[in-house]
Every structure is written in structure tokens, then in C-alpha cells.
Design a protein around this motif. Sequence first.
Motif, PDB file in Angstrom:
ATOM      1  N   SER A 193      12.416  11.377   4.091  1.00 31.80           N
ATOM      2  CA  SER A 193      13.871  11.506   4.163  1.00 31.80           C
ATOM      3  C   SER A 193      14.498  11.422   2.781  1.00 31.80           C
ATOM      4  CB  SER A 193      14.462  10.422   5.070  1.00 31.80           C
ATOM      5  OG  SER A 193      14.152  10.686   6.424  1.00 31.80           O
ATOM      6  N   GLN A 219      10.698  12.373  13.179  1.00 29.14           N
ATOM      7  CA  GLN A 219      12.108  12.476  12.838  1.00 29.14           C
ATOM      8  C   GLN A 219      12.816  11.157  13.135  1.00 29.14           C
ATOM      9  OE1 GLN A 219      14.452  16.063  13.527  1.00 29.14           O
ATOM     10  NE2 GLN A 219      12.699  16.963  14.594  1.00 29.14           N
ATOM     11  N   MET A 220      13.839  10.874  12.335  1.00 31.00           N
ATOM     12  CA  MET A 220      14.640   9.678  12.562  1.00 31.00           C
ATOM     13  C   MET A 220      15.620   9.912  13.701  1.00 31.00           C
ATOM     14  SD  MET A 220      15.527   8.166   8.778  1.00 31.00           S
ATOM     15  CE  MET A 220      14.209   7.572   7.716  1.00 31.00           C
ATOM     16  N   ARG A 221      15.593   9.022  14.674  1.00 40.54           N
ATOM     17  CA  ARG A 221      16.524   9.075  15.799  1.00 40.54           C
ATOM     18  C   ARG A 221      17.257   7.731  15.865  1.00 40.54           C
ATOM     19  NH1 ARG A 221      16.835  14.440  17.081  1.00 40.54           N
ATOM     20  NH2 ARG A 221      14.709  15.310  17.012  1.00 40.54           N
ATOM     21  N   GLY A 222      18.569   7.769  15.921  1.00 41.24           N
ATOM     22  CA  GLY A 222      19.318   6.529  15.974  1.00 41.24           C
ATOM     23  C   GLY A 222      20.811   6.747  15.901  1.00 41.24           C
ATOM     24  N   LYS A 223      21.514   5.812  15.256  1.00 39.54           N
ATOM     25  CA  LYS A 223      22.970   5.825  15.280  1.00 39.54           C
ATOM     26  C   LYS A 223      23.540   5.428  13.906  1.00 39.54           C
ATOM     27  CE  LYS A 223      23.123   4.277  20.127  1.00 39.54           C
ATOM     28  NZ  LYS A 223      23.631   3.241  21.063  1.00 39.54           N
ATOM     29  N   ARG A 224      24.773   5.855  13.688  1.00 35.29           N
ATOM     30  CA  ARG A 224      25.574   5.410  12.551  1.00 35.29           C
ATOM     31  C   ARG A 224      26.552   4.366  13.067  1.00 35.29           C
ATOM     32  NH1 ARG A 224      30.580   6.730   9.836  1.00 35.29           N
ATOM     33  NH2 ARG A 224      30.307   7.203   7.605  1.00 35.29           N
ATOM     34  N   LEU A 258      20.009   1.918   5.684  1.00 34.10           N
ATOM     35  CA  LEU A 258      19.206   2.267   6.853  1.00 34.10           C
ATOM     36  C   LEU A 258      18.418   1.045   7.292  1.00 34.10           C
ATOM     37  CD1 LEU A 258      17.797   4.378   8.777  1.00 34.10           C
ATOM     38  CD2 LEU A 258      16.113   4.659   6.947  1.00 34.10           C
ATOM     39  N   ASP A 294       6.742   4.976  21.377  1.00 33.17           N
ATOM     40  CA  ASP A 294       7.146   4.759  19.996  1.00 33.17           C
ATOM     41  C   ASP A 294       5.907   4.821  19.111  1.00 33.17           C
ATOM     42  OD1 ASP A 294       7.745   3.535  17.488  1.00 33.17           O
ATOM     43  OD2 ASP A 294       9.431   2.457  18.374  1.00 33.17           O
ATOM     44  N   ARG A 346      22.776   2.855   9.187  1.00 35.10           N
ATOM     45  CA  ARG A 346      22.100   3.605  10.235  1.00 35.10           C
ATOM     46  C   ARG A 346      21.030   2.717  10.859  1.00 35.10           C
ATOM     47  NH1 ARG A 346      25.495   5.865   7.547  1.00 35.10           N
ATOM     48  NH2 ARG A 346      25.532   8.060   6.925  1.00 35.10           N
ATOM     49  N   ALA A 399      17.582   3.442  12.989  1.00 35.11           N
ATOM     50  CA  ALA A 399      16.775   4.616  13.319  1.00 35.11           C
ATOM     51  C   ALA A 399      15.325   4.233  13.547  1.00 35.11           C
ATOM     52  CB  ALA A 399      16.860   5.655  12.204  1.00 35.11           C
ATOM     53  N   ASP A 443      10.649   9.349  16.047  1.00 32.35           N
ATOM     54  CA  ASP A 443      10.217   9.993  17.291  1.00 32.35           C
ATOM     55  C   ASP A 443       8.787  10.501  17.112  1.00 32.35           C
ATOM     56  OD1 ASP A 443      10.290  12.492  15.985  1.00 32.35           O
ATOM     57  OD2 ASP A 443      12.065  13.199  17.054  1.00 32.35           O
TER      58      ASP A 443
END
Length: 438
Positions: free
Chosen positions: A219, A19-24, A89, A105, A10, A12, A15
Motif C-alpha cells: 500500500s 486487499q485492505m478492507r475496513g473503514k475510515r 492505519l 481471515d 483507518r 483495515a 481480504d
Amino acid sequence: MQFDQFRTFRVAAADLNGQMRGKRVPQSAYAKLDTEGSRMPLSVLNVDIWGADIEDSPLVFETGDEDGVLKPTEHGPVPMPWLDSPSALVPMWMFHDDGRPFAGDPRHALRRVLDRYAERGWTVQAAVEMEFYLVDDTGHQLSAPQNPISGRPVFGNAILSIRQLDAFDSFLTDLYEACDAMDIPADSASSEAGLGQFEINLAHRDAMAAADDAWLFKSLVRGMARRHDMAATFMAKPFPNDSGNGMHVHFSVLDEDGNNVFDDGGPRGTDLLRHAVAGCIAGMPGGTLLWAPHGNSYARFAPGAHAPTGACWAYENRTAAIRIPSGPHKARRIEHRVACGDINPYLTLSAILGSALAGIEDAMVPPEPITGNAYELDLPGIMPDWASAIDRFETDPLMARIFTPDLIQNLTMTKRQEVRRLAELPPEEHWMVYLETV
């Protein structure tokens, strides 16, 4: 870390709510991260607690919802032990295409504050105390978790209870093993006053690393609780009649030679310590939104409930908002005791350390330290409710010295949207919004 053992990873960033914001992404993409990063809309770091765009945000339609570039932080990748498949991660932070840090950020906000300390030849060491509840969320309302030994719901106050720690030993053992794998310096654990409430202290280290630790720890705790058929929450007040969750922050400042600038060789501390204390007190009202960022946060601030409401300081007194702990003089430090457990650690540390630095820069003089019970004193305090905290943060001159205008605007717009949307929900459903998002 050997990435050939992971099937996916991931990317991430945090925000504004933490919260974690991102991609797999697949393992094959890892090699490109250092050179190409990963693209994502800038607006994604400024969404509300539900993940919705902020209405009228300048980051969305006004600018075409443009992309930024996520780049790996200096922290480096960590495993994700709460997942079934081997995954890692990679903590990231956001930049514009031209290399400028993205002001929205929150990790960049903390970097700006720490850079100001660095200009003086100083580094900040910080540690956090993380409180959370283990809960049963299978019903229409939250309830205490089952005791893994008896199979019955936890009951009775169990503050500093070894029996309760032993009852949840399987969860705590897995949690500590995961902290080791993720390089999170978990120190002592204790059972707290609430039903199913625990505190784990994270050891002192560089302030940015401490913020990273707190962000990752949240998390991890939530994910590991699910593996043990429970939920975990950092909500400020999960149960109306039980203790709230806080996040106390300890910090000291080292000079170029590694000397603690707060240490005068005795219990009193230096003038720099008192200037920093004065700055922390001056920052209390404007920073309220960062100690208490959600609607539920304000339920924690009840007199006599071990959540400071008055802006004061003291030596070795846990009723004070700012405490100077006793102990070896070389470890002289400030403990900021106001923040709830539902905070964004990057913004909270930015406000605390930025306020302290303002106190040093202006040679602010604090009031006399209190003695006795702070809850019985008539003291200036934090802002009394969510809406007034948002308004004060937006206009507070001290917060304007710490945060960029863009971040102040984005955060206040985000919070006002959350105020409106939360008001549309029945109060008995509010816990569903916050359970695992804060």
C-alpha cells in the motif's frame, strides 16, 4: 504513536486477495478499539478482486451476512504518509462475536501455522524481497515511466544500475522515510531488469511481522508512487516481453535458546533443513494458487525467465525453486523463490512455512540438490494454469493440513468467480483489474 496529531484513522484487515478492507473513522473512535473493536460483515474478507460478493457463498445470504468484530493486531497503528491529511492505519484481524478467530481471515491462517512451530518451542524468522514496477498508466495500455531527470520514458535494461536508482532518488528517498515512519525495515534497493522495475528487500524479523511488513509495504509503494505522478504495481507480469515481479521468501527457525535449527556449523545444514526443503517441494503443486493467485500470474512462469517452474532445490543456485544461500553458517536459511509479486503475504507464508513444517513432522527426504541450470532439467513442477491450480488447492492433502476447510472453500469459490468474470473482459483490459489491487 501520539494520536492527537491525526484527524482520522483507518481500521483495515486483509481480504483473501490481500486487499485492505475496513473503514475510515474519526480520531475520537480510537479509544474504543481495544475494548469494542469495529464491526464489519465477515463476508467482506472473502470478496473477489473487484470487491463483489461471492455467488452462493455461505457467508452472505445463507447466514444473513452476519457481522464479525475487527480487533487490533499486535502490530499497532502506523501513519499513512502517502495521504495529504494526517491519518493513521490500525491493522486489524477478524473474530466472531464469541471470540473465535474468523477462519476466512488470512492473518489467522498464518497464526495457526506459527502456533504449530511454537508448540515445538520454535519461532520463525522471515524476510521478503519485494519487486514492483513504476509505470505510466495514463494511456490505454501500460508504459514505462518517465525518467525524472530527462523527462523521457525509461528505456533499456538497467539491472543493478546506480544511474537508474539515482534518477528515481526523490521517490526512493520519500519511500524510505515513509518506511521508517511505518516501522517497515526496508533494507537494500536495486534496479531490476524490467523497464522501471525495482526490488526492495525487507529485513529479517518474526514471520508474522514480516507478513505485516509486506502487506503494508504494498500500500505504501502504490500510494507514494501516486504522490510522484506515477503508478506502482506488483502485478506478476505487467509487460508481456519484460521481466515479471516475484516475492522471494527467506526463512530460518530458531529454538528456545535462539539457535538456528538449520545450522550444523557448515554449508550443508542440518537434517531438519533437508526435511523442511522436502516439505517445500511437496507443497509446490498444491500451493501453486498461493504463489500465483491471479490470471496474470501465469504469464510470469516462462522457462529461462528467472521464475522457477520446476520443483527442485540447490545450494547457491538461483535457477532452483528452493535455494540454500551461502554465507555465515549461523544464518543458514531456506529461500523460496516461486511466489509472484501479486500474492497475499499471509497466505503465501502460511503455505511455505506450513509445507516446511509438514516436511519436518514427516521426516520427508528431498531429492538430491541439483547443479547447473534448472530450466534445462525435466522436473516436476507447479500447476500449469490458473484453473488447475484452483482445483489442486481444493483437494490437496498437504494444503488441508495447513488451512481450515472454510478457508479452502472460500478461496476456491472466490478464484472460480474471478476466472469467470475475467473471461468476460477483453485481454487488453486485464491490466486495469490488477494494476493496484494485487
